[in-house]
Motif scaffolding. Structure first.
Motif, mmCIF file in Angstrom:
data_model
loop_
_atom_site.group_PDB
_atom_site.id
_atom_site.type_symbol
_atom_site.label_atom_id
_atom_site.label_comp_id
_atom_site.label_asym_id
_atom_site.label_seq_id
_atom_site.Cartn_x
_atom_site.Cartn_y
_atom_site.Cartn_z
ATOM 1 N N PRO A 189 0.795 -1.228 0.000
ATOM 2 C CA PRO A 189 0.000 0.000 0.000
ATOM 3 C C PRO A 189 0.833 1.288 0.000
ATOM 4 C CG PRO A 189 0.201 -0.741 2.250
ATOM 5 C CD PRO A 189 0.981 -1.721 1.385
ATOM 6 N N HIS A 190 2.108 1.224 -0.332
ATOM 7 C CA HIS A 190 2.962 2.396 -0.120
ATOM 8 C C HIS A 190 3.279 3.238 -1.355
ATOM 9 C CE1 HIS A 190 3.504 1.094 3.968
ATOM 10 N NE2 HIS A 190 3.795 -0.107 3.528
ATOM 11 N N HIS A 191 3.081 2.698 -2.544
ATOM 12 C CA HIS A 191 3.508 3.420 -3.744
ATOM 13 C C HIS A 191 2.553 3.129 -4.898
ATOM 14 C CE1 HIS A 191 6.478 5.228 -6.482
ATOM 15 N NE2 HIS A 191 6.167 4.256 -7.305
ATOM 16 N N VAL A 192 2.085 4.209 -5.548
ATOM 17 C CA VAL A 192 1.193 4.096 -6.705
ATOM 18 C C VAL A 192 1.680 5.075 -7.763
ATOM 19 C CG1 VAL A 192 -1.168 4.400 -7.554
ATOM 20 C CG2 VAL A 192 -0.793 3.540 -5.227
ATOM 21 N N GLU A 193 1.850 4.571 -8.976
ATOM 22 C CA GLU A 193 2.144 5.452 -10.106
ATOM 23 C C GLU A 193 0.957 5.423 -11.055
ATOM 24 O OE1 GLU A 193 5.854 4.325 -11.927
ATOM 25 O OE2 GLU A 193 6.982 4.758 -10.101
ATOM 26 N N LEU A 194 0.580 6.623 -11.519
ATOM 27 C CA LEU A 194 -0.553 6.779 -12.432
ATOM 28 C C LEU A 194 -0.125 7.653 -13.608
ATOM 29 C CD1 LEU A 194 -3.251 7.576 -9.733
ATOM 30 C CD2 LEU A 194 -3.110 5.471 -11.070
ATOM 31 N N ARG A 195 -0.792 7.472 -14.742
ATOM 32 C CA ARG A 195 -0.489 8.276 -15.914
ATOM 33 C C ARG A 195 -1.782 8.736 -16.582
ATOM 34 N NH1 ARG A 195 1.066 4.600 -19.132
ATOM 35 N NH2 ARG A 195 -0.557 4.795 -20.673
ATOM 36 N N PHE A 196 -1.847 10.032 -16.848
ATOM 37 C CA PHE A 196 -2.881 10.599 -17.716
ATOM 38 C C PHE A 196 -2.259 10.743 -19.098
ATOM 39 C CE2 PHE A 196 -5.134 12.555 -14.017
ATOM 40 C CZ PHE A 196 -6.429 12.217 -14.376
ATOM 41 N N ASP A 197 -3.038 10.505 -20.149
ATOM 42 C CA ASP A 197 -2.509 10.675 -21.497
ATOM 43 C C ASP A 197 -2.740 12.070 -22.054
ATOM 44 O OD1 ASP A 197 -1.470 8.093 -21.638
ATOM 45 O OD2 ASP A 197 -3.358 7.265 -22.360
ATOM 46 N N ASP A 198 -3.859 12.723 -21.669
ATOM 47 C CA ASP A 198 -4.174 14.031 -22.251
ATOM 48 C C ASP A 198 -4.744 14.961 -21.193
ATOM 49 O OD1 ASP A 198 -4.488 16.029 -24.132
ATOM 50 O OD2 ASP A 198 -6.423 15.274 -24.838
ATOM 51 N N PRO A 199 -3.958 15.899 -20.688
ATOM 52 C CA PRO A 199 -2.567 16.130 -21.054
ATOM 53 C C PRO A 199 -1.663 15.076 -20.423
ATOM 54 C CG PRO A 199 -3.198 17.654 -19.324
ATOM 55 C CD PRO A 199 -4.433 16.871 -19.687
ATOM 56 N N ALA A 200 -0.515 14.862 -21.045
ATOM 57 C CA ALA A 200 0.440 13.855 -20.570
ATOM 58 C C ALA A 200 0.956 14.247 -19.185
ATOM 59 C CB ALA A 200 1.592 13.724 -21.551
ATOM 60 N N GLU A 201 0.726 13.371 -18.213
ATOM 61 C CA GLU A 201 1.129 13.658 -16.836
ATOM 62 C C GLU A 201 1.446 12.345 -16.143
ATOM 63 O OE1 GLU A 201 -0.703 15.853 -12.848
ATOM 64 O OE2 GLU A 201 -2.065 15.187 -14.421
ATOM 65 N N GLU A 202 2.580 12.304 -15.473
ATOM 66 C CA GLU A 202 2.977 11.156 -14.655
ATOM 67 C C GLU A 202 2.786 11.544 -13.189
ATOM 68 O OE1 GLU A 202 4.172 8.170 -15.815
ATOM 69 O OE2 GLU A 202 4.046 8.810 -17.910
ATOM 70 N N ILE A 203 2.055 10.714 -12.447
ATOM 71 C CA ILE A 203 1.747 10.993 -11.045
ATOM 72 C C ILE A 203 2.340 9.884 -10.187
ATOM 73 C CG2 ILE A 203 -0.107 11.227 -9.342
ATOM 74 C CD1 ILE A 203 -1.868 12.085 -11.858
ATOM 75 N N THR A 204 3.025 10.283 -9.137
ATOM 76 C CA THR A 204 3.562 9.331 -8.171
ATOM 77 C C THR A 204 2.981 9.675 -6.807
ATOM 78 O OG1 THR A 204 5.633 9.180 -9.406
ATOM 79 C CG2 THR A 204 5.654 8.395 -7.134
ATOM 80 N N VAL A 205 2.422 8.670 -6.145
ATOM 81 C CA VAL A 205 1.873 8.846 -4.804
ATOM 82 C C VAL A 205 2.605 7.895 -3.869
ATOM 83 C CG1 VAL A 205 -0.193 8.670 -3.366
ATOM 84 C CG2 VAL A 205 -0.396 9.475 -5.736
ATOM 85 N N ASN A 206 3.203 8.462 -2.835
ATOM 86 C CA ASN A 206 3.853 7.666 -1.802
ATOM 87 C C ASN A 206 3.076 7.832 -0.503
ATOM 88 O OD1 ASN A 206 6.165 6.473 -3.138
ATOM 89 N ND2 ASN A 206 6.853 8.571 -3.397
#
Length: 137
Positions: A78-95
């Protein structure tokens, strides 16, 4: 052409990471926090496939309906999640870091938006994270 930038936000949540991670892996808690001004996200319109490469597919509902998808990247639940939006292009990291009192420190990092794109998104994400914390309080 604008250069992509990074922004970070932090939120404290009155629940351990094992509970807080549900905001990214289950429709009901996701729908409670992932909202935009003038819109809601009905839990019955959220589909989540929790795996690297899986996606979150949902719909903002307001005067109009706006479907959206995010794709999962690396996961260390439960400690790390990476997400990506394509439009607009965005990389999200949640710790999600467990604190000694059983609470969670949530660190949110966004990379890829331009300054112009980030301007309206950052305050919206801050509001979303406040909703996330309220869901677990």
């Amino acid at each position: 052409m604008e250069v992509p930038v990074m922004f970070t936000l932090q939120q404290f949540v009155d629940a351990p990471p094992s509970e807080v991670v549900r905001a990214f892996t289950e429709p009901e808690p996701f729908a409670a926090w992932f909202v935009a001004e003038g819109f809601r996200t009905p839990a019955d319109r959220v589909r989540i496939d929790v795996r690297p490469g899986g996606q979150i597919a949902a719909v903002f509902v307001g005067d109009a309906e706006v479907p959206f998808t995010l794709h999962f990247g690396a996961l260390d639940l439960p400690h790390h999640v990476e997400l990506r939006f394509d439009d607009p292009a965005e990389e999200i990291t949640v710790n999600l870091t467990e604190l000694p009192d059983g609470r969670t420190q949530l660190d949110y990092r966004s990379v890829g938006l331009t300054d112009e794109q980030q301007a309206p998104i950052k305050p919206g994400v801050a509001t979303m994270l406040t909703h996330l914390a309220a869901y677990f309080s």
